[in-house]
Enzyme design. Structure first.
Site, PDB file in Angstrom:
ATOM      1  N   HIS A  99      -1.564   5.064  -0.308  1.00 58.31           N
ATOM      2  CA  HIS A  99      -0.683   5.246  -1.098  1.00 58.31           C
ATOM      3  C   HIS A  99      -0.960   4.709  -2.665  1.00 58.31           C
ATOM      4  O   HIS A  99      -2.175   4.539  -2.551  1.00 58.31           O
ATOM      5  CB  HIS A  99      -0.067   3.870  -0.771  1.00 58.31           C
ATOM      6  CG  HIS A  99      -0.764   2.132  -0.254  1.00 58.31           C
ATOM      7  ND1 HIS A  99      -1.839   2.190   0.610  1.00 58.31           N
ATOM      8  CD2 HIS A  99      -1.461   1.541  -1.158  1.00 58.31           C
ATOM      9  CE1 HIS A  99      -2.333   1.525   0.663  1.00 58.31           C
ATOM     10  NE2 HIS A  99      -2.776   0.825  -0.351  1.00 58.31           N
TER      11      HIS A  99
ATOM     12  N   HIS B  58      -1.079   2.847  -5.945  1.00 54.93           N
ATOM     13  CA  HIS B  58      -0.447   2.628  -6.654  1.00 54.93           C
ATOM     14  C   HIS B  58      -0.020   2.320  -8.196  1.00 54.93           C
ATOM     15  O   HIS B  58      -0.769   3.357  -8.721  1.00 54.93           O
ATOM     16  CB  HIS B  58      -1.178   1.003  -6.935  1.00 54.93           C
ATOM     17  CG  HIS B  58      -1.700  -0.027  -5.498  1.00 54.93           C
ATOM     18  ND1 HIS B  58      -1.232  -1.229  -5.619  1.00 54.93           N
ATOM     19  CD2 HIS B  58      -2.707   0.423  -4.687  1.00 54.93           C
ATOM     20  CE1 HIS B  58      -1.470  -1.470  -4.173  1.00 54.93           C
ATOM     21  NE2 HIS B  58      -2.243  -1.051  -4.066  1.00 54.93           N
TER      22      HIS B  58
HETATM   23  P1  5GP Z   1      -4.277  -1.854  -1.227  1.00 56.14           P
HETATM   24  O1  5GP Z   1      -4.760  -2.980  -0.517  1.00 56.14           O
HETATM   25  O2  5GP Z   1      -4.444  -1.046   0.641  1.00 56.14           O
HETATM   26  O3  5GP Z   1      -5.074  -0.527  -1.799  1.00 56.14           O
HETATM   27  O4  5GP Z   1      -2.996  -2.054  -1.047  1.00 56.14           O
HETATM   28  C1  5GP Z   1      -1.870  -2.630  -0.040  1.00 56.14           C
HETATM   29  C2  5GP Z   1      -0.442  -3.740  -0.853  1.00 56.14           C
HETATM   30  O5  5GP Z   1       0.462  -3.478   0.125  1.00 56.14           O
HETATM   31  C3  5GP Z   1      -0.847  -4.144  -2.144  1.00 56.14           C
HETATM   32  O6  5GP Z   1      -0.404  -4.601  -3.168  1.00 56.14           O
HETATM   33  C4  5GP Z   1      -0.038  -5.119  -1.460  1.00 56.14           C
HETATM   34  O7  5GP Z   1       0.836  -6.263  -1.610  1.00 56.14           O
HETATM   35  C5  5GP Z   1       0.775  -4.251  -0.342  1.00 56.14           C
HETATM   36  N1  5GP Z   1       2.231  -4.960   0.494  1.00 56.14           N
HETATM   37  C6  5GP Z   1       1.381  -5.051   1.717  1.00 56.14           C
HETATM   38  N2  5GP Z   1       2.698  -5.283   2.887  1.00 56.14           N
HETATM   39  C7  5GP Z   1       3.375  -4.355   1.865  1.00 56.14           C
HETATM   40  C8  5GP Z   1       4.790  -4.841   2.410  1.00 56.14           C
HETATM   41  O8  5GP Z   1       4.717  -5.343   3.905  1.00 56.14           O
HETATM   42  N3  5GP Z   1       6.358  -4.396   1.955  1.00 56.14           N
HETATM   43  C9  5GP Z   1       5.328  -4.003   0.425  1.00 56.14           C
HETATM   44  N4  5GP Z   1       6.653  -3.858  -0.400  1.00 56.14           N
HETATM   45  N5  5GP Z   1       4.483  -3.744  -0.043  1.00 56.14           N
HETATM   46  C10 5GP Z   1       3.670  -4.135   1.040  1.00 56.14           C
END
Ligand code: 5GP
Ligand code: ZN
Length: 136
Positions: A101, A103
């Site tokens: 993903h 951001h």
């Molecule tokens: P990472 O730390 O893996 O780069 O980012 C994961 C992101 O996914 C975090 O910013 C968190 O807030 C978001 N996130 C986690 N679970 C969900 C979800 O079920 N739905 C949405 N829309 N965002 C999520």
């Protein structure tokens, strides 16, 4: 291909509802549930890839094209002054969900957020050594 136990596969493919900002055949862009700033979004490929290292070539090249298009629309509507694109690969890099993903984090003047790193101060030899280790 979807991965059965992957929450972002389910969201990207519409099995779990999300606040979708953009969708096409290959991608969905959703609002992050824990936004750093107002409008913080996540760009998800619909096919599962855990991170950049697993992402197929043709998807890699489409990620920024989609991000640019969605970012332009977000900027027009939300009137932010800047945007950070952040993409974590692996737990060591802060990745908490194992589905690639990107951001998309709107930045507003004086939003008080700090998602930037502190620059290091290596010697010339250290810089040469790492460069040589990577490219010889
Ligand atoms: P990472 O730390 O893996 O780069 O980012 C994961 C992101 O996914 C975090 O910013 C968190 O807030 C978001 N996130 C986690 N679970 C969900 C979800 O079920 N739905 C949405 N829309 N965002 C999520
Ligand atoms: Zn997945």
């Amino acid at each position: 291909m979807k991965k059965d136990d992957c929450i972002f596969c389910k969201i990207a493919n519409g099995e779990i509802p999300s606040r979708t900002l953009y969708e096409d055949e290959k991608f969905r862009v959703i609002l992050d549930l824990g936004p750093v700033t107002r409008g913080h979004a996540l760009l998800l490929p619909k096919d599962h890839a855990s991170d950049l290292f697993e992402l197929p070539e043709e998807i890699v090249s489409a990620v920024l094209t989609v991000a640019k298009k969605v970012a332009a629309n977000m900027k027009e509507k939300l009137h932010f002054e800047g945007m950070n694109l952040v993409q974590n690969n692996g737990a060591a890099a802060g990745q908490t969900v194992g589905h690639f993903h990107l951001h998309m984090i709107p930045r507003y003047e004086k939003d008080g957020k700090n998602i930037n790193w502190v620059p290091g101060n290596p010697t010339q030899e250290e810089l040469d050594a790492v460069k040589n280790q990577i490219v010889g």
